[in-house]
Structure formats: C-alpha cells, structure tokens
Design an enzyme around this catalytic site. Structure first.
Site, PDB file in Angstrom:
ATOM      1  N   ARG A 111     -28.067  16.886  25.464  1.00  0.00           N
ATOM      2  CA  ARG A 111     -26.860  16.864  24.638  1.00  0.00           C
ATOM      3  C   ARG A 111     -25.890  15.818  25.170  1.00  0.00           C
ATOM      4  NH1 ARG A 111     -24.617  17.920  19.700  1.00  0.00           N
ATOM      5  NH2 ARG A 111     -22.943  19.467  19.735  1.00  0.00           N
ATOM      6  N   THR A 379     -28.909  16.406  11.005  1.00  0.00           N
ATOM      7  CA  THR A 379     -29.669  16.530  12.240  1.00  0.00           C
ATOM      8  C   THR A 379     -31.121  16.440  11.815  1.00  0.00           C
ATOM      9  OG1 THR A 379     -27.935  17.922  13.170  1.00  0.00           O
ATOM     10  CG2 THR A 379     -30.092  18.119  14.190  1.00  0.00           C
ATOM     11  N   THR A 397     -29.814  14.780  17.115  1.00  0.00           N
ATOM     12  CA  THR A 397     -28.854  14.460  16.068  1.00  0.00           C
ATOM     13  C   THR A 397     -27.913  13.337  16.474  1.00  0.00           C
ATOM     14  OG1 THR A 397     -27.171  15.458  14.619  1.00  0.00           O
ATOM     15  CG2 THR A 397     -27.175  16.155  16.926  1.00  0.00           C
ATOM     16  N   ASP A 421     -17.561  17.995  17.795  1.00  0.00           N
ATOM     17  CA  ASP A 421     -18.091  19.354  17.950  1.00  0.00           C
ATOM     18  C   ASP A 421     -17.337  20.166  18.994  1.00  0.00           C
ATOM     19  OD1 ASP A 421     -19.943  19.367  15.982  1.00  0.00           O
ATOM     20  OD2 ASP A 421     -21.698  19.143  17.259  1.00  0.00           O
ATOM     21  N   SER A 450     -23.199  23.241  20.655  1.00  0.00           N
ATOM     22  CA  SER A 450     -24.104  22.875  19.565  1.00  0.00           C
ATOM     23  C   SER A 450     -24.611  24.125  18.879  1.00  0.00           C
ATOM     24  CB  SER A 450     -25.279  22.073  20.121  1.00  0.00           C
ATOM     25  OG  SER A 450     -26.273  21.877  19.136  1.00  0.00           O
ATOM     26  N   SER A 451     -25.114  23.958  17.657  1.00  0.00           N
ATOM     27  CA  SER A 451     -25.814  25.040  16.966  1.00  0.00           C
ATOM     28  C   SER A 451     -27.313  24.775  16.883  1.00  0.00           C
ATOM     29  CB  SER A 451     -25.255  25.203  15.543  1.00  0.00           C
ATOM     30  OG  SER A 451     -23.922  25.649  15.578  1.00  0.00           O
ATOM     31  N   GLY A 471     -28.690  21.177  10.068  1.00  0.00           N
ATOM     32  CA  GLY A 471     -27.779  21.918   9.214  1.00  0.00           C
ATOM     33  C   GLY A 471     -26.463  22.335   9.831  1.00  0.00           C
ATOM     34  N   GLY A 472     -26.050  21.714  10.964  1.00  0.00           N
ATOM     35  CA  GLY A 472     -24.782  22.096  11.566  1.00  0.00           C
ATOM     36  C   GLY A 472     -24.765  23.566  11.929  1.00  0.00           C
TER      37      GLY A 472
END
Length: 571
Positions: A111, A379, A397, A421, A450-451, A471-472
């Site tokens: 990340r 993403t 992403t 984010d 993050s998701s 998809g966030g």
C-alpha cells in the site's frame, strides 16, 4: 452445486462482458462471447483478470513453468500497460499468497504511504483529488519485487519483459477502453496525459487501433534491468521527483528511497468448516469481512433462501455493524493498535445481539458518534492458481480512475491519488459517509486505510475459492456476497459471480441493491417495509474468482468491463 432457496436474479447482461483466462488443459468446453470465452475449467492452472492481453501474459508464464506468484507479477506489470485506469506501477495494493507446500499463507502489503512532509490537516481545505497534491508514495514495484524474492522461480527480467514489449510495440484497444480514454481525455487538465494517451492527430480513439506507450516501455525496461532501483532510484525517481516539484506534490527522492513493502499475517477465521484468509490492516477488508460473516453464521441463512427478505435483511444488518466498526477502529497497524478481538467470533456474536430480525436498525444508533462539521471504484483484482495448487489473490489500484490523472513527464506512467483515502478532517464524521475518527488520520509514512479485500478460502489446507474485487468501499461487500454465495448458499462460481450484489456502508444509511427497480423489485419492496432505504444499483465491483471443485478442477469466472478472453498456454 445448486443454490439453496429461490432461484437467483441474474445480473443485467448489459453490465459486464465476462472473461476468463485458463492456463492448462481445458477440461470442459467454455462458452464464448464476441470478444472471447466467458467461462473455462482447467486441471493445470488459471489466471483471471480484466484484460485479455495481460491474461495472455500470465498464461504464458504458467505454460513456461512459472508458479502462481511468477504469473501474478508478470500479469500485474502487463496490466500497467493495458488497463491504465487501475493497473499500475505508480500505485499500490496487496497480495495474498497461499503456498501449496504446506507453509503458512503470506500477505504482502505494498500500500502507498504518506510523504514525509504530510500533516494531519493538509486536506481540510479540500482541493481537487485529480492533482499532484494527492499523490502517495507508490508501492507496487517494491511489492512485486518482494513477492518475487520470497516465491519467484523465474528470472525477474523474464517476468517484466512482456510488459515492456506490450508498451513499446503497442496493443490493440477494445471498444470500452477506447470509450474510457476518450472520456478521460475530454476532462483531463494534464498535458502529459493528453500527449501520452491521446491520438497524435487529436481524433477520438476507436476500437481496433493500436496504443503505443514508448515512455512507459522505457520505465518498465529500467525496472526489468534494475529491479526496484529502476523505479525508486536513478532516472525514473528523478523524473517522478521533478514531476512532483512541477505540480506542487509532496513525494520526494527521500520518500522513494525509504519506501518498503511489508510481509504481514493474513486475517483468518472459520466459516462453515472452511478457513477464510483475507487482508489485515492497513486494509479494513479482512476484519470487516470476518465480522460480517461471523455475525451471520449462527442465523443459518440458507434455511431462508438466498433471495428471501429475511436472509437479505440479516446480511444488510451485518454489513451495517461491520462498517461502523471499520469507521471507529481501523487504520495502519504500524501506527494504530488494532485489538485482535475485533475479528474474533465472540466479538461478532456480541455485535449480532443488537440485530432485530424484523426491522432495520438506524445507523445513527450504532458506531462512532456523528459530528456537525469516498473511495473510488477504479481498482483491479486478479486471481491466480498454478498446477501445484498455489494460489494468489492480488488487488491493486491507483485509487480514482486513472489515479491523480498525472502522467510523469518523460516516464509515461500514471500516479495514484491515494492520499484521499485518509480521513481528511480530524473529528468530523457525518451522515454523508465522511469519517473523521483517529485511526485513519494522516501522518508521515503512514499507510492510508484501504477496503481492498483479496481473499482465499481453504478447507483441510486445500484452496477452495480465490476472490476479490475493485469498487472502493463496496469491495468488502462484493467479496462478502460472492463468498456467502459459495459457502452459505452452495452456488457454483458462475452463479456466485453473476448474482445480484448489495452494499450498505453504515453511512450513508442506505442500501444499494442491484436491480432494485426491475428484477429485484419485490425484494426491494419487502426490505423497504422492514425500514431499509433501498436504492437501485446497476453495477458493483468485478469479482474475478476461481473455485476449486471437490475433484480438484479449477472453475473460473471473470467479471469485467473491459473485454473477454480465455487464453490457453501453447505447450
């Protein structure tokens, strides 16, 4: 496997052109679309991805004897060329690896990080996320390199070379990519983006034309030849640093030099006799998924049927509570203490005690307090398995579509806008979905929450399901829906991926249900009668997934917007 309960409402055909890439001997004849095969089964390995060209790259690596991680690395670099809205070297993500030799699963965290000059209130005054100011320190190249150091069997250069070739020689674009580029070029304020991704004659792109990315090819060649030094040092780093200075961004040469990917322990929990492995912090995906599924297991959803109002009401209420916990507690575990009880079965059962089986609980009654004072859907996810049973679930992403919209001058790659984010305004959490809790506030070198939810399900040590999605904030609920469809409602993978999805994120206090105004209208009305604010959704995520049946046959289902293809390696 047949679905329990009522037949599922199929997802609208116009939403997705579906693709699957299988690597190996084809066991059953796949169906086809105009752009490629829709489904395939394989006895030797499989790569599932959004891009036909990138899928071909991964298939070839498997055919040449590479393992699932080798194929993932090559595919990820190829996606940086062929899927520019999310594939990347200028972004970041997560890779979950389940080895086939009995060694423990590993989660590789690449990340992005906040630059050293970051401050907690740097975005209080807002500003466009399509700008240099929202760029985080990229992690993709470090992450893929770390995965190769641990698991790679082929030479690094062999894995990056296909992407170099795709960029230098160009690739034929399909209709959806042409449309995406044309729309983005119309609104872009970045001259280098227009130069790199626009046609030389200024005309609109059309399907069947070739896109050549010469500068990106040279950047990838430096990565091929010098590994991480080809990105985080030398010419590429200097070009990136110069781009930041030119546009008022924060990422410096020092930020690049200091960045490291991390090996972490996956979140793991039990469901219906299976072990579910998923993403730990700084992703919220695994803990939120664990809470929702463990809340639901005692309710025996299958006895109600997948499309019953009772089952869907319970799923929504579990989503609501898990997302409230996400807002209150989750952030980068290197900066915030994350209590292990958060993903325990006992904690989930305690959360479930407040669920009323007959009516919706207003979101304002649970979770952190609101005060007075959005992740993007762009993403991409790929699922990979090799002949030995090694599995990889990788999600990465740029954040928004095409990230910040900034192309590094002379280097040809897009930069992320992941700094968006973080929770931008300390202390402000409102009913529009803005979160201001402390766990995800900005700090230098902190990774933003993050998701992304790369997930692998096993039984008795053998992989059963590999899944994930873009998809966030909807990602977690997409993975939840697909995983429940397989483990709880016993669907096959095509049915599980095609089934209508839904999303509730605590706040805003509303449910998005695919097809609520047509094929799912009766379900939507029943849920409204129980107190849910139901809105219709035309799409949610792209759940590129692999299911392994009891005989050990891999069954893949891709769920994508950009094209369809089954590519089998030439033995």
């Amino acid at each position: 496997m047949a679905a329990a309960g009522l037949p599922y409402p199929g997802r609208m055909l116009h939403l997705r052109l579906l693709c699957i890439l299988g690597a190996a001997v084809l066991v059953a004849a796949p169906t086809s679309t105009a752009q490629g095969r829709r489904d395939a089964t394989s006895s030797e390995g499989m790569v599932v991805t959004i891009s036909p060209d990138a899928s071909e790259v991964g298939a070839d690596i498997l055919a040449r004897g590479g393992n699932a991680v080798d194929a993932t690395i090559a595919t990820a670099f190829a996606l940086a060329v062929t899927h520019p809205s999310a594939g990347n070297v200028g972004g970041g993500g997560f890779m979950l690896v389940h080895p086939s030799d009995g060694s423990p699963p590993v989660f590789i965290d690449y990340r992005e990080k906040a630059p050293l000059s970051s401050t907690v209130d740097m975005y209080v005054d807002g500003g466009s996320r399509k700008s240099h100011r929202f760029v985080g320190v990229p992690g993709t190249v470090r992450g893929l390199s770390l995965a190769h150091e641990i698991y790679g069997t082929m030479e690094w250069a062999e894995l990056v070379e296909p992407a170099v070739k795709l960029a230098r020689d160009g690739f034929v674009i399909h209709a959806n990519l042409a449309r995406s580029l044309n729309l983005t070029l119309l609104v872009s304020h970045n001259d280098e983006f227009k130069r790199v991704y626009g046609r030389a004659d200024g005309e609109a792109w059309e399907a069947g034309q070739r896109l050549v990315l010469t500068d990106l090819g040279e950047t990838l060649a430096r990565i091929r030849d010098d590994r991480t030094n080809g990105f985080y040092a030398g010419k590429t780093a200097e070009l990136l640093s110069a781009e930041m200075e030119r546009g008022g961004g924060y990422v410096t040469l020092e930020d690049l030099a200091r960045y490291r990917a991390r090996v972490r322990t996956p979140i793991q929990f039990r469901y219906r006799g299976h072990d579910v492995l998923s993403a730990p912090p700084p992703s919220s995906g695994g803990i939120t998924l664990a809470q929702a599924m463990q809340m639901l297991e005692p309710f025996e959803l299958r006895k109600h049927g997948r499309w019953s109002p009772a089952a869907n009401h319970l799923i929504i209420e579990a989503m609501r509570r898990a997302y409230a916990e996400r807002a209150a507690h989750l952030g980068d575990a290197d900066f915030v203490e994350i209590d292990p009880k958060l993903w325990s079965a006992e904690h989930a059962r305690d959360l479930a005690k407040s669920i009323d089986p007959e009516k919706a609980t207003p979101s304002a009654e649970i979770g952190p307090p609101l005060t007075l004072a959005k992740e993007s859907k762009e993403t991409t996810h790929l699922s990979v398995m090799d002949a030995s049973g090694m599995a990889v679930s990788n999600t990465y992403t740029l954040e928004a579509g095409y990230g910040s919209g900034v192309v590094v001058t002379g280097a040809g790659f897009l930069l992320n806008n992941e700094m968006g984010d973080f929770n931008p305004e300390p202390g402000v959490t409102n009913d529009n979905g803005r979160i201001g809790t402390a766990a995800n506030l900005i700090a230098p070198e902190k990774r933003m929450l993050s998701s992304m939810t790369p997930t692998i399900v096993t039984k008795d040590g053998k992989v059963v399901l590999v899944t994930g999605s873009p998809g966030g904030r909807t990602i977690i609920n997409t993975v939840l829906c697909v995983t429940l469809n397989v483990l709880e409602f016993e669907m096959g993978i095509r049915e599980a991926v095609d089934a209508a999805r839904m999303d509730h994120e605590w706040f805003p206090d509303r449910l998005r249900l695919m097809g609520a105004d047509d094929e799912n209208e009766k379900l939507a009305e029943a849920l409204r009668a129980m107190g849910h604010d139901v809105r219709s959704s035309r799409g949610q995520g792209d759940a590129n997934s692999i299911l392994v049946d009891p005989a050990g046959v891999l069954r893949g289902a891709a769920d994508d917007e950009y094209g369809a293809a089954v590519a089998l390696p030439k033995k």
